[in-house]
Enzyme design. Structure first.
Site, mmCIF file in Angstrom:
data_model
loop_
_atom_site.group_PDB
_atom_site.id
_atom_site.type_symbol
_atom_site.label_atom_id
_atom_site.label_comp_id
_atom_site.label_asym_id
_atom_site.label_seq_id
_atom_site.Cartn_x
_atom_site.Cartn_y
_atom_site.Cartn_z
ATOM 1 N N SER A 1 -7.018 -7.335 -4.362
ATOM 2 C CA SER A 1 -6.514 -5.896 -4.648
ATOM 3 C C SER A 1 -7.356 -4.868 -3.811
ATOM 4 O O SER A 1 -7.808 -4.807 -2.905
ATOM 5 C CB SER A 1 -6.062 -5.712 -5.790
ATOM 6 N N HIS B 1 1.132 -2.878 -6.645
ATOM 7 C CA HIS B 1 1.387 -3.785 -5.865
ATOM 8 C C HIS B 1 3.059 -4.006 -5.985
ATOM 9 O O HIS B 1 3.581 -5.283 -6.015
ATOM 10 C CB HIS B 1 1.015 -5.026 -6.041
#
Length: 341
Positions: free
Chosen positions: A91, A194
């Site tokens: 991430s 996400h």
């Protein structure tokens, strides 16, 4: 072959930088990045409590700065770093990996992560959302449960771990009706990262990324999208922007490490999460969770043992089709088209 990985949001703990910043050189670098980030990262990393560093707008710049400052102590400046066979980040850790690979300057990465954190915090505030980890359970039953409750598999981390994201009501329904043999653990994050809930943040970041001129990676760099080795700097940046609203496929990144012959995985601070996954998924691969500065000599020995100047045979592999959905299992790919996505 050595893989160096940078952790994502949720890995931070109160005071994790205190011992690192006893060193004047590291403290000075952190103050510089604090100025760029417009945040007192020294204070947050040494004195900030759990609630303060949970804030997305704080956590993301703090994690980036921690990884880069410690990487500098271990490897030296990015243009002098040697021994790393492949880089990856989970991430927000992708920005740290991209800076270490030379795709972005350290200041560029810091500005982007500052605005990424702010934009994701704003998107999170629009609707009460969150994330929960599902530990265990059969993959098909986990997928069915997420679909039943309207949740997104935001992180597919391998080793029997999937992170679900959605509204707080959807997550509560999952906790009340989990898949068989799976444990649901709420995560201390501020939103459904996400997922489509982050679409406004993608638009913000894309506008800023247009002003950046990225460079080709000096070190092979794995993408969270599909575990591909991405060799074009513009494609790396485009993928990092899009990843804000797309699932993280860390399972495919680990698969790529295995296929490329990685023998050692070193995780930068705040370390432990990614090496823990590697221990369960990459059996037989050595791991090193770098947590405190008194481990630096041992970390250098680990780098010397597993380090290699470049990835083997990657250039002969076919690039992926960016318009196709990433497969669950596929050969490692080299992605090199300029302006992809």
């Amino acid at each position: 072959m050595l893989a160096v990985v940078a952790p994502g949001q949720g890995a931070q703990t109160p005071g994790f930088l205190a011992s690192w910043l006893d060193d004047p050189a590291r403290a000075s670098r952190m103050r510089w990045l604090s100025a760029v980030a417009d945040l007192d990262l020294v204070a947050y990393g040494t004195e900030g409590d759990a609630d303060a560093i949970r804030d997305t707008a704080v956590a993301q710049p703090l994690l980036l700065a921690a990884s880069l400052v410690v990487a500098d102590s271990l490897f030296g400046p990015p243009d002098e770093a040697a021994g790393i066979g492949v880089l990856a980040g989970h991430s927000v850790g992708e920005l740290a990996a991209a800076a270490m690979a030379g795709v972005l300057g350290i200041e560029q990465a810091t500005v982007l992560v500052r605005e990424r954190g702010r934009a994701m915090a704003d998107a999170s505030a629009a609707t009460p959302t969150g994330m929960s980890a599902l530990l265990g359970g059969a993959p098909d039953e986990v997928a069915a449960a997420l679909e039943r409750h309207g949740l997104t598999p935001a992180n597919v981390n391998g080793a029997g771990q999937t992170v679900a994201a959605g509204t707080l009501e959807q997550l509560a329904a999952l906790a009340a009706d989990p898949p068989a043999r799976a444990r649901v653990v709420p995560l201390q994050v501020a939103g459904a990262f996400h997922t489509s809930h982050m679409a406004p943040a993608v638009s913000t970041l894309a506008g800023l990324a247009d002003a950046v001129t990225p460079r080709a990676p000096r070190t092979p760099l794995l993408s969270n999208r599909d575990g591909a080795v991405v060799a074009d700097g513009r494609a790396v940046l485009a993928r990092i922007v899009d990843q804000v609203a797309s699932p993280v496929r860390w399972d495919l990144c680990m698969q790529a490490m295995a296929e490329l012959g990685v023998t050692g995985v070193l995780e930068l601070p705040p370390a432990g999460t990614l090496t823990g996954l590697a221990k369960r998924e990459l059996r037989g691969t050595a791991t090193f969770a770098l947590k405190t500065p008194d481990q630096l000599d041992a970390a250098r020995d680990f780098v010397a043992e597993h380090g290699t100047p470049a990835i083997r045979t990657v250039a002969s592999r076919r690039p992926p089709d960016d318009d196709a959905a990433p497969p669950d299992r596929a050969p490692v790919r080299l992605h090199h088209e300029a302006g992809a996505q």
